[in-house]
Design a protein around this motif. Structure first.
Motif, PDB file in Angstrom:
ATOM      1  N   GLU A  80       5.818   4.691 -10.723  1.00  0.00           N
ATOM      2  CA  GLU A  80       4.500   5.116 -10.190  1.00  0.00           C
ATOM      3  C   GLU A  80       3.238   4.353 -10.675  1.00  0.00           C
ATOM      4  O   GLU A  80       2.164   4.402  -9.919  1.00  0.00           O
ATOM      5  CB  GLU A  80       4.300   6.501 -10.738  1.00  0.00           C
ATOM      6  N   ALA A  81       3.528   3.378 -11.596  1.00  0.00           N
ATOM      7  CA  ALA A  81       2.406   2.282 -11.984  1.00  0.00           C
ATOM      8  C   ALA A  81       2.343   1.173 -10.831  1.00  0.00           C
ATOM      9  O   ALA A  81       3.228   1.011 -10.329  1.00  0.00           O
ATOM     10  CB  ALA A  81       2.947   1.665 -13.135  1.00  0.00           C
ATOM     11  N   ILE A  82       1.103   0.775 -10.713  1.00  0.00           N
ATOM     12  CA  ILE A  82       0.834  -0.158  -9.752  1.00  0.00           C
ATOM     13  C   ILE A  82       1.723  -1.562 -10.184  1.00  0.00           C
ATOM     14  O   ILE A  82       1.697  -1.917 -11.315  1.00  0.00           O
ATOM     15  CB  ILE A  82      -0.577  -0.776  -9.621  1.00  0.00           C
ATOM     16  N   TYR A  83       2.185  -2.154  -9.439  1.00  0.00           N
ATOM     17  CA  TYR A  83       2.879  -3.397  -9.504  1.00  0.00           C
ATOM     18  C   TYR A  83       1.953  -4.419 -10.062  1.00  0.00           C
ATOM     19  O   TYR A  83       0.835  -4.671  -9.614  1.00  0.00           O
ATOM     20  CB  TYR A  83       3.848  -3.798  -8.012  1.00  0.00           C
ATOM     21  N   PRO A  84       2.433  -5.155 -11.011  1.00  0.00           N
ATOM     22  CA  PRO A  84       1.309  -6.128 -11.702  1.00  0.00           C
ATOM     23  C   PRO A  84       0.873  -7.355 -10.581  1.00  0.00           C
ATOM     24  O   PRO A  84       0.012  -7.975 -10.943  1.00  0.00           O
ATOM     25  CB  PRO A  84       2.183  -6.941 -12.803  1.00  0.00           C
ATOM     26  N   LEU A  85       1.492  -7.720  -9.372  1.00  0.00           N
ATOM     27  CA  LEU A  85       0.902  -8.746  -8.786  1.00  0.00           C
ATOM     28  C   LEU A  85       0.511  -7.952  -7.371  1.00  0.00           C
ATOM     29  O   LEU A  85       1.432  -6.953  -6.794  1.00  0.00           O
ATOM     30  CB  LEU A  85       2.139  -9.829  -8.425  1.00  0.00           C
ATOM     31  N   VAL A  86      -0.496  -8.457  -7.017  1.00  0.00           N
ATOM     32  CA  VAL A  86      -0.653  -8.101  -5.326  1.00  0.00           C
ATOM     33  C   VAL A  86      -0.041  -9.302  -4.571  1.00  0.00           C
ATOM     34  O   VAL A  86      -0.260 -10.456  -4.324  1.00  0.00           O
ATOM     35  CB  VAL A  86      -2.185  -8.296  -5.251  1.00  0.00           C
TER      36      VAL A  86
ATOM     37  N   PHE B  11       1.220  -8.130  -1.020  1.00  0.00           N
ATOM     38  CA  PHE B  11       0.821  -7.991   0.399  1.00  0.00           C
ATOM     39  C   PHE B  11      -0.705  -7.544   0.634  1.00  0.00           C
ATOM     40  O   PHE B  11      -0.815  -6.818   1.605  1.00  0.00           O
ATOM     41  CB  PHE B  11       1.652  -6.797   1.061  1.00  0.00           C
ATOM     42  N   GLU B  12      -1.515  -8.304  -0.172  1.00  0.00           N
ATOM     43  CA  GLU B  12      -2.963  -8.110   0.026  1.00  0.00           C
ATOM     44  C   GLU B  12      -3.594  -6.860  -0.290  1.00  0.00           C
ATOM     45  O   GLU B  12      -4.672  -6.407   0.026  1.00  0.00           O
ATOM     46  CB  GLU B  12      -3.507  -8.610   1.530  1.00  0.00           C
ATOM     47  N   LYS B  13      -2.495  -5.994  -0.982  1.00  0.00           N
ATOM     48  CA  LYS B  13      -3.196  -4.651  -1.446  1.00  0.00           C
ATOM     49  C   LYS B  13      -2.316  -4.064  -2.467  1.00  0.00           C
ATOM     50  O   LYS B  13      -0.988  -4.507  -2.631  1.00  0.00           O
ATOM     51  CB  LYS B  13      -3.430  -3.601  -0.245  1.00  0.00           C
ATOM     52  N   GLU B  14      -2.605  -3.496  -3.429  1.00  0.00           N
ATOM     53  CA  GLU B  14      -1.854  -2.896  -4.574  1.00  0.00           C
ATOM     54  C   GLU B  14      -0.807  -1.838  -3.995  1.00  0.00           C
ATOM     55  O   GLU B  14      -0.943  -1.047  -2.896  1.00  0.00           O
ATOM     56  CB  GLU B  14      -2.749  -2.019  -5.458  1.00  0.00           C
ATOM     57  N   MET B  15       0.257  -1.760  -4.623  1.00  0.00           N
ATOM     58  CA  MET B  15       1.305  -0.705  -4.277  1.00  0.00           C
ATOM     59  C   MET B  15       2.138  -0.437  -5.538  1.00  0.00           C
ATOM     60  O   MET B  15       2.135  -1.157  -6.589  1.00  0.00           O
ATOM     61  CB  MET B  15       2.437  -1.467  -3.420  1.00  0.00           C
ATOM     62  N   THR B  16       2.740   0.749  -5.672  1.00  0.00           N
ATOM     63  CA  THR B  16       3.437   0.965  -6.789  1.00  0.00           C
ATOM     64  C   THR B  16       4.726   0.088  -7.043  1.00  0.00           C
ATOM     65  O   THR B  16       5.135  -0.265  -6.020  1.00  0.00           O
ATOM     66  CB  THR B  16       3.850   2.428  -6.768  1.00  0.00           C
ATOM     67  N   THR B  17       5.217   0.138  -8.177  1.00  0.00           N
ATOM     68  CA  THR B  17       6.112  -0.737  -8.512  1.00  0.00           C
ATOM     69  C   THR B  17       7.708   0.101  -7.706  1.00  0.00           C
ATOM     70  O   THR B  17       8.328  -0.685  -7.288  1.00  0.00           O
ATOM     71  CB  THR B  17       6.496  -0.655 -10.007  1.00  0.00           C
ATOM     72  N   GLY B  18       7.364   1.381  -7.675  1.00  0.00           N
ATOM     73  CA  GLY B  18       8.585   1.985  -6.797  1.00  0.00           C
ATOM     74  C   GLY B  18       8.520   1.497  -5.571  1.00  0.00           C
ATOM     75  O   GLY B  18       9.460   1.201  -4.919  1.00  0.00           O
ATOM     76  N   PHE B  19       7.694   1.737  -4.751  1.00  0.00           N
ATOM     77  CA  PHE B  19       7.244   1.293  -3.327  1.00  0.00           C
ATOM     78  C   PHE B  19       7.913  -0.165  -3.251  1.00  0.00           C
ATOM     79  O   PHE B  19       8.656  -0.681  -2.343  1.00  0.00           O
ATOM     80  CB  PHE B  19       5.908   1.184  -3.000  1.00  0.00           C
ATOM     81  N   PHE B  20       7.389  -0.917  -4.116  1.00  0.00           N
ATOM     82  CA  PHE B  20       7.901  -2.474  -4.070  1.00  0.00           C
ATOM     83  C   PHE B  20       9.278  -2.856  -4.223  1.00  0.00           C
ATOM     84  O   PHE B  20       9.742  -3.697  -3.635  1.00  0.00           O
ATOM     85  CB  PHE B  20       6.828  -3.536  -5.039  1.00  0.00           C
TER      86      PHE B  20
END
Length: 147
Positions: free
Chosen positions: A107-113, A115-124
Motif C-alpha cells: 500500500e506504500a508509494i513505490y520509491p521511484l516515479v 510513469f510520471e505519477k506516484e503509484m503504490t508498490t502493489g500496483f507497480f
C-alpha cells in the motif's frame, strides 16, 4: 495474499522465460531480427532482466543493481548459457526481495516515479508481472516463428 501471488507469477513466468531461451535449437536465432521484428528474443530477455533487477532487485531488495537500459537493446550474441544464468539469478533476486515485503508495503508509494505519477508498490509489482508476461509472449512467438 498478493505477495504470495506475485511470487508465484514471477517464478512461473521467469521459469518459462528460461525454458523459452533453452528451447532455441539454433543459438544464433535468439538474436534474429527481421524488418517486422525489431527486437530479438535475446534483447527482450536482457530487457526483462534489467527491468526486474532494477525495480524489484535494486529498489525493493536493495541489491545495488545498476541498470544500463541502452545495452539491453544493443548487446548481441550473448551465449545462451549466460542468458540462462542471468534469468536464474533474477529468479533468486525476486524471491529474496519479495520475501522482505509485508502486506502494508504494497500500500506504500513505490520509491521511484516511473510513469510520471506516484503509484503504490502493489500496483507497480502487478504492472511488472504483466510487463514480463507481455514480453514473454513475444519471445514465445519469436521462437516458434523461427523454428
Amino acid at each position: 495474499m498478493l505477495i504470495e501471488t506475485l511470487k508465484s507469477l514471477f517464478d512461473r513466468d521467469l521459469t518459462k522465460l528460461k525454458l523459452e531461451i533453452e528451447s532455441y535449437q539454433n543459438e544464433t536465432q535468439i538474436w534474429a531480427i527481421d524488418k517486422n521484428i525489431s527486437n530479438s528474443a535475446g534483447n527482450l530477455c536482457l530487457h526483462l532482466i534489467g527491468n526486474i533487477n532494477t525495480y524489484i532487485g535494486a529498489e525493493i531488495g536493495k541489491t545495488g543493481y545498476i541498470r544500463n537500459r541502452e545495452l539491453e537493446f544493443s548487446l548481441k550474441d550473448i551465449a545462451k548459457t549466460e542468458l540462462i544464468q542471468k534469468i536464474e539469478n533474477t529468479i533468486s533476486v525476486v524471491n529474496t526481495a519479495l520475501d522482505k515485503l509485508i502486506p502494508a508495503d504494497l500500500e506504500a508509494i513505490y520509491p521511484l516515479v516511473v510513469f510520471e505519477k506516484e503509484m503504490t508498490t502493489g500496483f507497480f509489482l502487478v504492472h511488472l508481472s504483466t510487463h514480463l508476461a507481455y514480453h514473454l509472449g513475444q519471445i514465445n512467438y519469436h521462437r516458434r516463428l523461427l523454428a
